[in-house]
Design an enzyme around this catalytic site. Structure first.
Site, PDB file in Angstrom:
ATOM      1  N   PHE A 101      -2.661   9.740   1.309  1.00 51.84           N
ATOM      2  CA  PHE A 101      -2.152   8.675   0.457  1.00 51.84           C
ATOM      3  C   PHE A 101      -1.470   7.634   1.337  1.00 51.84           C
ATOM      4  CE2 PHE A 101       0.995  12.057   0.558  1.00 51.84           C
ATOM      5  CZ  PHE A 101       2.160  11.396   0.924  1.00 51.84           C
ATOM      6  N   TYR A 102      -1.314   6.466   0.754  1.00 51.82           N
ATOM      7  CA  TYR A 102      -0.728   5.332   1.471  1.00 51.82           C
ATOM      8  C   TYR A 102       0.623   4.985   0.872  1.00 51.82           C
ATOM      9  CZ  TYR A 102      -5.089   5.007   3.844  1.00 51.82           C
ATOM     10  OH  TYR A 102      -6.164   5.323   4.631  1.00 51.82           O
ATOM     11  N   VAL A 103       1.565   4.679   1.743  1.00 52.93           N
ATOM     12  CA  VAL A 103       2.869   4.202   1.291  1.00 52.93           C
ATOM     13  C   VAL A 103       3.026   2.720   1.613  1.00 52.93           C
ATOM     14  CG1 VAL A 103       4.009   6.438   1.338  1.00 52.93           C
ATOM     15  CG2 VAL A 103       4.012   5.040   3.393  1.00 52.93           C
ATOM     16  N   ILE A 110       1.007   4.501  -3.046  1.00 52.34           N
ATOM     17  CA  ILE A 110       0.453   3.339  -3.757  1.00 52.34           C
ATOM     18  C   ILE A 110      -1.040   3.601  -3.948  1.00 52.34           C
ATOM     19  CG2 ILE A 110       2.198   1.708  -2.961  1.00 52.34           C
ATOM     20  CD1 ILE A 110       0.228   0.755  -0.826  1.00 52.34           C
TER      21      ILE A 110
END
Length: 157
Positions: free
Chosen positions: A29-31, A82
């Site tokens: 996942f991306y932050v 996000i």
């Protein structure tokens, strides 16, 4: 710091399946994600977590910084993800002296299969495996951060 240099391809057939030497499950996942940088957390086989910062526009070469993380930190960071959490199975497939990473996506990206090859070399098309499809290197729609944020790319363009 390391420079990542990779080529990315759509996969045209399943002819690679009989040549898989290793399989890894990946949840990432991306932050943070912007056109020239991303910060992601990747968990391999539910056992190892790594935080990766990539810098540079969506081209063949980008700067990459990686840091080990605990699974508990990764779980805490997931609250700040996000876009969609990406789930995929990575298959390692040798071809001559090369090692392709073939990612089979699941969840919202089910059906997407991409092959990546980390190399700085330009190779003649005749040296590439026949199961590769169209090259999408530099096509930002196929970068994992954009897949997480925008979903499945429209392959018509």
């Amino acid at each position: 710091m390391a420079t990542e240099s990779e080529r990315k391809f759509l996969v045209a057939s399943d002819d690679w399946r009989n040549h898989v030497v290793e399989t890894v499950t990946i949840r990432q996942f991306y932050v943070m994600a912007d056109s020239d940088r991303s910060l992601r957390m990747r968990i391999r086989n539910g056992e190892q977590a790594k935080l990766t910062l990539k810098l540079g526009a969506a081209k063949r070469e980008r700067e990459e910084f990686e840091y080990p993380s605990s699974l508990s930190e990764a779980d805490e960071m997931a609250r700040f993800a996000i876009g969609d959490i990406i789930e995929k199975t990575r298959n390692i497939v040798p071809h001559h002296s090369l090692h392709f990473e073939i990612d089979e996506f699941s969840g919202p990206l089910a059906g997407l299969v991409l092959a990546e090859l980390e190399t700085t070399a330009d190779m003649d098309a005749s040296s590439l495996p026949v199961w590769l499809g169209r090259e999408v290197t530099g096509d930002a729609r196929y970068y994992n951060a954009n897949l997480a944020l925008n979903g499945m790319p429209d392959t018509a363009s």
